[in-house]
Enzyme design. Structure first.
Site, PDB file in Angstrom:
ATOM      1  N   SER A 139     -15.979 -38.272  21.789  1.00 31.70           N
ATOM      2  CA  SER A 139     -14.604 -38.015  22.195  1.00 31.70           C
ATOM      3  C   SER A 139     -13.671 -38.997  21.508  1.00 31.70           C
ATOM      4  CB  SER A 139     -14.468 -38.165  23.719  1.00 31.70           C
ATOM      5  OG  SER A 139     -13.120 -38.165  24.127  1.00 31.70           O
ATOM      6  N   TYR A 152     -15.813 -42.709  31.883  1.00 31.45           N
ATOM      7  CA  TYR A 152     -16.023 -41.787  30.766  1.00 31.45           C
ATOM      8  C   TYR A 152     -15.809 -42.496  29.431  1.00 31.45           C
ATOM      9  CZ  TYR A 152     -15.388 -37.584  27.886  1.00 31.45           C
ATOM     10  OH  TYR A 152     -15.486 -36.616  26.918  1.00 31.45           O
TER      11      TYR A 152
END
Length: 333
Positions: A139, A152
């Site tokens: 990501s 995350y």
């Protein structure tokens, strides 16, 4: 002979879209995820639509032994694994002060160790055949963290570190196993409805948002081409490069806008589900609730073989971005 791919997190979101993408190209697919009924429905739909072999294996990727057992079951039933795709993740929308140690550990075990377990299970089998490809889904938040998603972001940073270490070992051992990473922007998936949320308002992805099929096409491309990394969306490029150029400025910018950019004005329902510790039942698919604003395609897909174009466009974008942020700087003090 049809090729075989294993996809974790295959029951919904990017994983579900990736199942369709591989099947559309004639690949047999093994689906791994926690929620058994949704996983079986997905496998049946793909089998009926594309005529490929599928296998649904309910698996918690946080459990290393479960992942290894799943890999053995796939090879015993469908044959040698050609590609392994690590998609599964779990997150929480909360400030660090509101998180418990158990929540941080669980999110880390799923999002980070889940990919580690997948890499280890795949590599142990691919090494013996000296072939295969492992695709890790990263990501832009693994390069530039944002508030409210510390679990995350930390996991995605860790995945990058582990991946780079393993890549060097593969090169040292002269293995013909390819390891690649796909770096994603914000994607319209169900995670914003079922992630643990302690903020009192419904979560949303930071614009621009892309449909999960965009991510799935990038993952398929990475699995079938020799690329070290694939960056999806110019928003990913800007986030990565901006953090390299002006990290302190980005810190302050996110302190001001990082909360509102990830939260809607809608109050969080009292009975909002959370999939951190237990899977959420229901007929979820690849898409979340942001179809009206999500982009169905991305013109930009940057790889290590497109560096000249990347640096040219990125430089132009950064001049504009840093200039814009600098204008706001007085309001951030």
């Amino acid at each position: 002979m049809p090729k075989l791919v294993v996809i974790t997190g295959a029951g919904a979101g990017v994983g579900r879209a990736t199942v369709d993408e591989f099947a559309r190209h004639g690949w047999d697919v093994a689906l791994l995820s926690r929620e058994a009924s949704r996983l079986e429905r997905a496998a049946s739909q793909v089998r009926e639509t594309y005529g490929v072999r599928t296998m649904a294996i309910p698996t918690d990727v946080a459990d290393a032994q479960a992942v290894d057992r799943a890999a053995s079951h796939v090879e015993e039933t469908l044959g040698p694994i050609d590609v392994w795709v690590n998609v599964a993740m779990a997150t929480a929308f909360a400030t660090v002060s509101e998180l418990t140690a158990q929540e941080v550990e669980r999110g880390t075990r799923v999002t980070y160790l889940g990919q580690v377990h997948g890499m280890m299970a795949a590599l142990s089998r691919m090494r013996t055949r000296n072939r295969g490809t492992i695709v890790n889904v990263g990501s832009a938040l693994g390069y530039r963290s944002v508030p409210l998603q510390s679990v995350y972001c930390g996991a995605k940073f860790a995945i990058r570190g582990f991946t780079d270490s393993l890549r060097s070992e593969i090169i040292h051992d002269r293995l013909k196993v390819h390891l690649t990473m796909v770096v994603l922007p914000a994607v319209n998936t169900p995670q914003f409805d079922w992630a643990l949320n302690k903020m009192g308002k419904r979560a949303r992805p930071v614009a621009p948002i892309f449909e999960p099929e965009v991510a799935a096409r990038a993952i398929y491309f990475a699995a079938t081409h020799r690329r070290r990394e694939v960056w999806v969306g110019f928003s990913s490029v800007k986030a990565i490069l901006a953090n390299r150029i002006a990290p302190k400025l980005i810190d302050r910018y996110l302190a001001r806008s990082g909360y509102s950019g990830q939260l809607t004005d809608e109050p969080l329902p009292a009975e909002a589900p959370s999939n951190l510790f237990h899977p959420v039942p229901g007929d979820y698919g690849a898409h979340g609730r942001f179809d009206e604003e999500a982009r169905p395609r991305s013109v930009e897909m940057f790889t290590d073989r497109h560096r000249a174009l990347f640096w040219g466009l990125a430089g132009i974008g950064m001049i504009s971005l840093v200039g814009s942020l600098a204008k706001r700087r007085s309001g951030l003090r």
